[in-house]
Design a protein around this motif. Structure first.
Motif, PDB file in Angstrom:
ATOM      1  N   VAL A 113       0.847  -1.202   0.000  1.00 11.14           N
ATOM      2  CA  VAL A 113       0.000   0.000   0.000  1.00 11.14           C
ATOM      3  C   VAL A 113       0.882   1.251   0.000  1.00 11.14           C
ATOM      4  O   VAL A 113       0.591   2.229  -0.705  1.00 11.14           O
ATOM      5  CB  VAL A 113      -0.970  -0.026   1.206  1.00 11.14           C
ATOM      6  CG1 VAL A 113      -1.689   1.312   1.359  1.00 11.14           C
ATOM      7  CG2 VAL A 113      -1.998  -1.151   1.024  1.00 11.14           C
ATOM      8  N   LEU A 116       1.889   2.100  -3.421  1.00  6.78           N
ATOM      9  CA  LEU A 116       0.828   2.754  -4.204  1.00  6.78           C
ATOM     10  C   LEU A 116       0.735   4.233  -3.843  1.00  6.78           C
ATOM     11  O   LEU A 116       0.639   5.090  -4.726  1.00  6.78           O
ATOM     12  CB  LEU A 116      -0.514   2.053  -3.963  1.00  6.78           C
ATOM     13  CG  LEU A 116      -0.593   0.600  -4.451  1.00  6.78           C
ATOM     14  CD1 LEU A 116      -1.855  -0.078  -3.916  1.00  6.78           C
ATOM     15  CD2 LEU A 116      -0.570   0.550  -5.977  1.00  6.78           C
ATOM     16  N   LEU A 129      -2.496  -2.350  -9.992  1.00  2.01           N
ATOM     17  CA  LEU A 129      -3.803  -1.854  -9.504  1.00  2.01           C
ATOM     18  C   LEU A 129      -4.685  -1.437 -10.682  1.00  2.01           C
ATOM     19  O   LEU A 129      -5.882  -1.713 -10.695  1.00  2.01           O
ATOM     20  CB  LEU A 129      -3.598  -0.672  -8.542  1.00  2.01           C
ATOM     21  CG  LEU A 129      -4.818  -0.307  -7.696  1.00  2.01           C
ATOM     22  CD1 LEU A 129      -5.043  -1.339  -6.583  1.00  2.01           C
ATOM     23  CD2 LEU A 129      -4.690   1.080  -7.078  1.00  2.01           C
ATOM     24  N   VAL A 136      -8.111   1.964  -3.846  1.00  2.34           N
ATOM     25  CA  VAL A 136      -7.471   2.163  -2.541  1.00  2.34           C
ATOM     26  C   VAL A 136      -8.531   2.697  -1.594  1.00  2.34           C
ATOM     27  O   VAL A 136      -9.331   3.562  -1.966  1.00  2.34           O
ATOM     28  CB  VAL A 136      -6.291   3.162  -2.661  1.00  2.34           C
ATOM     29  CG1 VAL A 136      -5.664   3.424  -1.299  1.00  2.34           C
ATOM     30  CG2 VAL A 136      -5.242   2.621  -3.635  1.00  2.34           C
ATOM     31  N   ASP A 146     -13.418   5.058  -1.186  1.00  3.68           N
ATOM     32  CA  ASP A 146     -12.657   4.196  -2.090  1.00  3.68           C
ATOM     33  C   ASP A 146     -12.319   5.006  -3.333  1.00  3.68           C
ATOM     34  O   ASP A 146     -13.208   5.636  -3.917  1.00  3.68           O
ATOM     35  CB  ASP A 146     -13.499   2.989  -2.518  1.00  3.68           C
ATOM     36  CG  ASP A 146     -13.732   2.019  -1.368  1.00  3.68           C
ATOM     37  OD1 ASP A 146     -13.024   2.122  -0.349  1.00  3.68           O
ATOM     38  OD2 ASP A 146     -14.646   1.177  -1.484  1.00  3.68           O
ATOM     39  N   ALA A 167      -4.286   5.423   4.122  1.00  6.29           N
ATOM     40  CA  ALA A 167      -4.694   4.379   3.166  1.00  6.29           C
ATOM     41  C   ALA A 167      -4.713   3.067   3.942  1.00  6.29           C
ATOM     42  O   ALA A 167      -3.659   2.592   4.371  1.00  6.29           O
ATOM     43  CB  ALA A 167      -3.709   4.315   2.002  1.00  6.29           C
ATOM     44  N   ALA A 170      -5.613  -1.811  -0.104  1.00  6.65           N
ATOM     45  CA  ALA A 170      -5.768  -1.752  -1.566  1.00  6.65           C
ATOM     46  C   ALA A 170      -6.465  -3.031  -1.984  1.00  6.65           C
ATOM     47  O   ALA A 170      -6.144  -4.121  -1.486  1.00  6.65           O
ATOM     48  CB  ALA A 170      -4.406  -1.651  -2.243  1.00  6.65           C
TER      49      ALA A 170
END
Ligand SMILES: Cc1cc2nc3c(=O)[nH]c(=O)nc-3n(C[C@H](O)[C@H](O)[C@H](O)COP(=O)(O)OP(=O)(O)OC[C@H]3O[C@@H](n4cnc5c(N)ncnc54)[C@H](O)[C@@H]3O)c2cc1C
Length: 272
Positions: A113, A116, A129, A136, A146, A167, A170
């Motif tokens: 995460v 990302l 992703l 996320v 989201d 976050a 994911a």
């Protein structure tokens, strides 16, 4: 070099972490694996007033697989995700990409995460992703939202994370049954960020989607209805990428790699 002085918070629960982040607002930065943030701070390229170390928050180191998705918690290290057999069975692309992320020592600590959120344009997971129609999940003390992959990545090292947000996970969708996937890249040394990388999902009907990294501001997603048409593939890829020159490679070389790697990745996925 040493980082600038900063305050350090070590919350022991998700609620406490969200409260601290709400209080700090734009002054606070989440510390996850520290594999990107700490070097940036040491080089004084980032000087947050306060760090919120979430490594002691329970319940965030999960990898959950259900019929439709693989959900990766904020503290699941790259290694944990890479070696999760249920995640591999559901979405092999995760392992295919993670094996190319840095070295095992960095994967042991860095989080998927975090990768990302960090949104490095050469990073593999943003491409995954996008290819797996993921999102996320961002939490604040007041609620959660989201954000789909296509809206999450805003530019180099920039994503749709607002002050005060954490976050928390994911979520990657399983590709359709019978799909085949691959991730290939070229880096100067094994474990370096890619000069160019390409992930692919090939559907049972032959249609394909590829996502390229290292050749633009973020992951570049290209849909190929007929992946056999080489000329059409080349022009779709050209339209999606904006390679730039740096000390590692010229823009022309990156463009050349993009074409070669798309072909190689599609071949590898079909043979998988
Ligand atoms: C030598 C080296 C080579 C590398 N090679 C690659 C590579 O090839 N490919 C690749 O993808 N990565 C590579 N990385 C980066 C690595 O994957 C990192 O682990 C990852 O980018 C960041 O994860 P982290 O958990 O360490 O995040 P951190 O360093 O802790 O944080 C990074 C950023 O994300 C924010 N953040 C992290 N988690 C959250 C969260 N849950 N909520 C809100 N904000 C959050 C932080 O505030 C910070 O801004 C490399 C790193 C090194 C040191």
């Amino acid at each position: 070099m040493k980082p600038a002085a900063f305050a350090y918070h070590r919350p022991r629960s998700l609620a406490e972490a969200l409260d601290v982040l709400a209080e700090l607002g734009a002054d606070g930065k989440v510390l996850a694996g520290g594999q990107s943030l700490v070097p940036l701070m040491s080089m004084r390229l980032s000087s947050p007033a306060a760090l919120v170390d979430v490594n002691h928050v329970p319940g965030l180191d999960t990898v959950e697989v259900d019929q439709d998705t693989v959900r990766v918690g904020a503290l699941a290290r790259h290694t944990r995700v890479e070696h999760d057999e249920a995640a591999y069975a559901a979405a092999p692309l995760l392992r295919q990409a993670l094996q190319l992320v840095a070295h095992p020592t960095i994967r042991n600590r860095g989080t998927s995460v975090g990768s990302l959120v960090h949104a490095d344009p050469a990073s593999e997971l943003p491409a995954v992703l996008c290819l797996l129609d993921g999102h996320v999940t961002l939490r604040t003390a007041d609620g959660s939202r989201d954000v789909a992959a296509e809206h999450f990545f805003r530019g180099p090292m920039e994503c749709d994370l607002r002050p005060g947000e954490l976050a928390v996970s994911a979520t990657f969708r399983r590709p359709a049954a019978g799909s085949r996937t691959a991730f290939v890249e070229v880096a100067r040394r094994h474990g370096d960020y890619a000069i160019c990388g390409v992930g692919a999902v090939v559907s049972p009907d032959g249609a394909a989607r590829v996502a390229l990294v290292g050749v633009g501001d973020g992951p570049a997603l290209v849909r190929l209805t007929d992946a056999e048409d080489t000329g059409r593939t080349r022009s779709l890829v050209d339209a999606a990428i904006e390679p730039e020159a740096d000390i590692h490679a010229s823009a022309d070389y990156r463009r050349h790699l993009a074409h070669v790697l798309v072909r190689r990745c599609l071949d590898e996925a079909r043979a998988a």
